[in-house]
Design a protein around this motif. Structure first.
Motif, mmCIF file in Angstrom:
data_model
loop_
_atom_site.group_PDB
_atom_site.id
_atom_site.type_symbol
_atom_site.label_atom_id
_atom_site.label_comp_id
_atom_site.label_asym_id
_atom_site.label_seq_id
_atom_site.Cartn_x
_atom_site.Cartn_y
_atom_site.Cartn_z
ATOM 1 N N MET A 239 0.815 -1.213 0.000
ATOM 2 C CA MET A 239 0.000 0.000 0.000
ATOM 3 C C MET A 239 0.850 1.264 0.000
ATOM 4 O O MET A 239 1.916 1.299 0.608
ATOM 5 N N PRO A 240 0.357 2.291 -0.659
ATOM 6 C CA PRO A 240 0.988 3.606 -0.520
ATOM 7 C C PRO A 240 0.476 4.246 0.780
ATOM 8 O O PRO A 240 -0.477 3.769 1.377
ATOM 9 N N GLY A 241 1.113 5.315 1.213
ATOM 10 C CA GLY A 241 0.585 6.069 2.342
ATOM 11 C C GLY A 241 1.080 5.651 3.710
ATOM 12 O O GLY A 241 0.418 5.904 4.711
ATOM 13 N N LEU A 242 2.253 5.044 3.778
ATOM 14 C CA LEU A 242 2.806 4.669 5.077
ATOM 15 C C LEU A 242 3.034 5.903 5.946
ATOM 16 O O LEU A 242 2.968 5.819 7.164
ATOM 17 N N TYR A 243 3.257 7.052 5.322
ATOM 18 C CA TYR A 243 3.482 8.297 6.061
ATOM 19 C C TYR A 243 2.278 8.653 6.934
ATOM 20 O O TYR A 243 2.437 9.230 8.012
ATOM 21 N N VAL A 244 1.081 8.273 6.518
ATOM 22 C CA VAL A 244 -0.118 8.524 7.332
ATOM 23 C C VAL A 244 -0.073 7.660 8.594
ATOM 24 O O VAL A 244 -0.355 8.129 9.698
ATOM 25 N N VAL A 245 0.290 6.404 8.433
ATOM 26 C CA VAL A 245 0.390 5.508 9.578
ATOM 27 C C VAL A 245 1.465 6.004 10.546
ATOM 28 O O VAL A 245 1.258 6.019 11.763
ATOM 29 N N LYS A 246 2.604 6.426 10.019
ATOM 30 C CA LYS A 246 3.668 6.931 10.879
ATOM 31 C C LYS A 246 3.232 8.187 11.626
ATOM 32 O O LYS A 246 3.670 8.426 12.752
ATOM 33 N N SER A 247 2.353 8.962 11.046
ATOM 34 C CA SER A 247 1.842 10.162 11.704
ATOM 35 C C SER A 247 1.024 9.835 12.942
ATOM 36 O O SER A 247 0.840 10.682 13.817
ATOM 37 N N PHE A 248 0.546 8.620 13.017
ATOM 38 C CA PHE A 248 -0.241 8.214 14.187
ATOM 39 C C PHE A 248 0.614 8.152 15.457
ATOM 40 O O PHE A 248 0.067 8.096 16.564
ATOM 41 N N VAL A 249 1.923 8.181 15.325
ATOM 42 C CA VAL A 249 2.776 8.297 16.510
ATOM 43 C C VAL A 249 2.452 9.608 17.221
ATOM 44 O O VAL A 249 2.375 9.664 18.452
ATOM 45 N N LEU A 250 2.202 10.662 16.442
ATOM 46 C CA LEU A 250 1.833 11.952 17.029
ATOM 47 C C LEU A 250 0.434 11.898 17.635
ATOM 48 O O LEU A 250 0.179 12.510 18.676
ATOM 49 N N VAL A 251 -0.464 11.179 16.990
ATOM 50 C CA VAL A 251 -1.805 10.993 17.552
ATOM 51 C C VAL A 251 -1.682 10.287 18.898
ATOM 52 O O VAL A 251 -2.301 10.696 19.889
ATOM 53 N N PHE A 252 -0.887 9.228 18.934
ATOM 54 C CA PHE A 252 -0.655 8.484 20.171
ATOM 55 C C PHE A 252 -0.139 9.414 21.270
ATOM 56 O O PHE A 252 -0.670 9.425 22.389
ATOM 57 N N ALA A 253 0.897 10.183 20.963
ATOM 58 C CA ALA A 253 1.475 11.081 21.967
ATOM 59 C C ALA A 253 0.441 12.107 22.435
ATOM 60 O O ALA A 253 0.348 12.395 23.638
ATOM 61 N N PHE A 254 -0.356 12.605 21.516
ATOM 62 C CA PHE A 254 -1.359 13.613 21.861
ATOM 63 C C PHE A 254 -2.447 13.052 22.769
ATOM 64 O O PHE A 254 -2.742 13.632 23.818
ATOM 65 N N VAL A 255 -3.046 11.931 22.379
ATOM 66 C CA VAL A 255 -4.165 11.408 23.180
ATOM 67 C C VAL A 255 -3.695 10.945 24.558
ATOM 68 O O VAL A 255 -4.426 11.106 25.547
ATOM 69 N N VAL A 256 -2.497 10.413 24.651
ATOM 70 C CA VAL A 256 -1.968 9.994 25.957
ATOM 71 C C VAL A 256 -1.626 11.223 26.797
ATOM 72 O O VAL A 256 -1.938 11.281 27.995
#
Length: 182
Positions: A133-150
């Motif tokens: 799949m293309p778009g791995l950069y979106v998945v990697k961006s979820f590290v920031l989502v993780f840090a934010f929600v925690v």
């Protein structure tokens, strides 16, 4: 104190909504994984992008629901004295943990992952698997989502502790309060 209680409610409600949304990814993971298995063992076929999809859905789900898990006390606790402790002791432990463990962790995570994520966006990174799949950069961006929600849930835990120590926990809905025996 009303403002603090409102902040705790808003943050907690946000993480509850996000947690419920991302928990539906588990159904997608099961369906995609089932499809991969059927394609492989029934039709002797496969699709690399489907294999990427269920791994990526899994990663996004777990990073997205981390704040919800923190709200629900679903993370592993090392403190053996926490469970039977009074609400005031739990408040102190949560305040200490939020300030000295979660906040620095979230900061370090964002600090060190930001260049990694930016580089991924610059290259519009995709799967390293041929046909993936293309778009791995979106998945990697979820590290920031993780840090934010925690981080925001840790803030809510800290503020909830402030309310408890000031004997104002009654300003919070019942489901946001400490339970005597969890």
């Amino acid at each position: 104190m009303q403002a603090i209680a409102l902040i705790v409610r808003i943050i907690s409600r946000f993480n509850i909504l996000i947690g419920h949304f991302f928990s539906w990814f588990s159904l997608g993971i099961v369906l995609v994984c089932f499809t991969v298995v059927v394609l492989r063992y029934v039709f002797s076929s496969g699709a690399i992008w489907l294999q990427d999809l269920y791994v990526w859905l899994n990663a996004m789900m777990f990073m997205g629901i981390a704040g919800f898990a923190l709200f629900n006390n679903s993370h592993v606790r090392v403190d053996i004295f926490y469970r039977p402790a009074s609400r005031r002791h739990k408040a102190r432990v949560d305040m200490f943990g939020s300030l000295f463990f979660v906040a620095p962790f979230a900061f370090v995570l964002v600090y060190w992952s930001l260049p990694y994520i930016q580089r991924s966006w610059q290259f519009m990174e995709g799967s390293s698997n041929f046909g993936g799949m293309p778009g791995l950069y979106v998945v990697k961006s979820f590290v920031l989502v993780f840090a934010f929600v925690v981080a925001i849930q840790a803030l809510a835990m800290f503020l909830r502790g402030v309310l408890v120590l000031m004997d104002k926990e009654h300003l919070l809905p019942e489901e946001y309060r400490y339970q005597e025996d969890q």
